[in-house]
Design an enzyme around this catalytic site. Structure first.
Site, PDB file in Angstrom:
ATOM      1  N   SER A  83       0.825  -1.214   0.000  1.00 23.39           N
ATOM      2  CA  SER A  83       0.000   0.000   0.000  1.00 23.39           C
ATOM      3  C   SER A  83       0.862   1.269   0.000  1.00 23.39           C
ATOM      4  O   SER A  83       2.018   1.253   0.433  1.00 23.39           O
ATOM      5  CB  SER A  83      -0.892   0.032   1.236  1.00 23.39           C
ATOM      6  OG  SER A  83      -1.723  -1.093   1.274  1.00 23.39           O
TER       7      SER A  83
HETATM    8  N1  SAH Z   1      -0.077  -5.547   3.993  1.00 25.87           N
HETATM    9  C1  SAH Z   1       0.693  -5.771   2.769  1.00 25.87           C
HETATM   10  C2  SAH Z   1      -0.065  -5.419   1.515  1.00 25.87           C
HETATM   11  C3  SAH Z   1      -0.986  -6.479   1.233  1.00 25.87           C
HETATM   12  S1  SAH Z   1      -1.760  -6.600  -0.343  1.00 25.87           S
HETATM   13  C4  SAH Z   1       1.985  -5.034   2.806  1.00 25.87           C
HETATM   14  O1  SAH Z   1       2.247  -4.284   3.748  1.00 25.87           O
HETATM   15  O2  SAH Z   1       2.782  -5.229   1.875  1.00 25.87           O
HETATM   16  C5  SAH Z   1      -2.999  -7.740   0.209  1.00 25.87           C
HETATM   17  C6  SAH Z   1      -2.477  -9.126   0.485  1.00 25.87           C
HETATM   18  O3  SAH Z   1      -3.583  -9.891   0.948  1.00 25.87           O
HETATM   19  C7  SAH Z   1      -1.940  -9.834  -0.731  1.00 25.87           C
HETATM   20  O4  SAH Z   1      -0.641 -10.264  -0.501  1.00 25.87           O
HETATM   21  C8  SAH Z   1      -2.907 -11.013  -0.911  1.00 25.87           C
HETATM   22  O5  SAH Z   1      -2.276 -12.168  -1.410  1.00 25.87           O
HETATM   23  C9  SAH Z   1      -3.405 -11.217   0.498  1.00 25.87           C
HETATM   24  N2  SAH Z   1      -4.688 -11.922   0.608  1.00 25.87           N
HETATM   25  C10 SAH Z   1      -5.750 -11.899  -0.234  1.00 25.87           C
HETATM   26  N3  SAH Z   1      -6.732 -12.683   0.231  1.00 25.87           N
HETATM   27  C11 SAH Z   1      -6.301 -13.214   1.408  1.00 25.87           C
HETATM   28  C12 SAH Z   1      -6.863 -14.112   2.367  1.00 25.87           C
HETATM   29  N4  SAH Z   1      -8.093 -14.629   2.219  1.00 25.87           N
HETATM   30  N5  SAH Z   1      -6.123 -14.434   3.451  1.00 25.87           N
HETATM   31  C13 SAH Z   1      -4.877 -13.922   3.640  1.00 25.87           C
HETATM   32  N6  SAH Z   1      -4.289 -13.085   2.750  1.00 25.87           N
HETATM   33  C14 SAH Z   1      -4.994 -12.723   1.656  1.00 25.87           C
END
Ligand code: SAH
Length: 235
Positions: A83
């Site tokens: 993000s």
């Molecule tokens: N917090 C992260 C950004 C995350 S982007 C950072 O600081 O870099 C959102 C993430 O959520 C992605 O990596 C995606 O693979 C994950 N995601 C999507 N659905 C999910 C689920 N059901 N359980 C866990 N992770 C999930």
């Protein structure tokens, strides 16, 4: 101007670009906090301090390190993104982290949000659906010596029942509806910060608070755009 001086002027930037030092990155973080985060109203001094100290350039692909402190999200592979710095700071402030808190993050991604939260709370549990990302983040957080972060590869829809209840739950991918398990695993007095809304449309950043009696209050903070929280494909 002598020819060689002109030559030096032309080639030097190419060398210096590879040699961004720890000081350059620290200066970039200071500017990031001042211009992107404080200017937009984030005030929690501990959150600002953590944003100044967390080496975001280590959480983005090496080729993007020079852009790590820009005012935008960046791709981290597998179609996912880290993000924008302001959104990370805003979500962290909205969670009102305290040193005694236990926090859950759903969507580890690069590990950056977990790293920002780690110095502000007692322990961070973070769960990632995508094994490649989850394993990479786990290794990086260990290499960077974050000792109070526990990672797991799995489906965050179910939360992390063994470690519940949580004072803080931060969801960094957008569900269409808030998963029940995450509300159940919120401690009395807990804060859940989550972008809610349909895929590929405007989502609302919401804060759900559970009071001492278990009563919930919800408020919408701002429109945001996140990758979807995905359901684990049936096996
Ligand atoms: N917090 C992260 C950004 C995350 S982007 C950072 O600081 O870099 C959102 C993430 O959520 C992605 O990596 C995606 O693979 C994950 N995601 C999507 N659905 C999910 C689920 N059901 N359980 C866990 N992770 C999930």
């Amino acid at each position: 101007m002598p020819r060689y001086a002109l030559f030096l002027l032309m080639v030097l930037p190419f060398f210096s670009r590879d040699a961004a030092s720890a000081d350059d990155y620290r200066a970039a973080r200071e500017r990031m906090v001042r211009d992107q985060i404080e200017d937009r109203g984030v005030r929690d001094a501990r959150v600002l301090e953590s944003m100044r100290n967390t080496p975001r350039h280590r959480f983005v692909p090496a080729a993007d390190a020079a852009h790590a402190y820009g005012d935008h999200p960046l791709p981290i592979g597998e179609g996912q993104t880290i993000s924008q710095p302001y959104i990370v700071a805003l979500m962290t402030e909205l969670a009102r982290p305290r040193p005694s808190d236990k926090a859950l993050e759903v969507g580890t991604g690069s590990g950056y949000q977990a790293a920002v939260l780690a110095p502000l709370v007692k322990h961070v549990y973070t769960i990632e659906l995508e094994p490649t990302l989850g394993e990479r983040a786990a290794k990086l957080l260990t290499d960077l010596n974050y000792k109070n972060v526990t990672t797991r590869v799995g489906d965050g829809y179910a939360g992390w029942p063994e470690a519940a209840p949580f004072d803080i739950v931060i969801v960094t991918a957008a569900p269409e509806h808030i998963p029940d398990a995450l509300i159940e695993q919120l401690a009395p007095g807990g804060r859940l910060v989550v972008p809610v809304g349909p895929m590929y449309a405007a989502q609302e950043l919401q804060v759900i608070e559970k009071d001492a009696t278990g009563k919930l209050t919800t408020r919408s903070v701002s429109p945001v755009r996140f990758v979807p929280l995905r359901r684990k494909p049936e096996e």
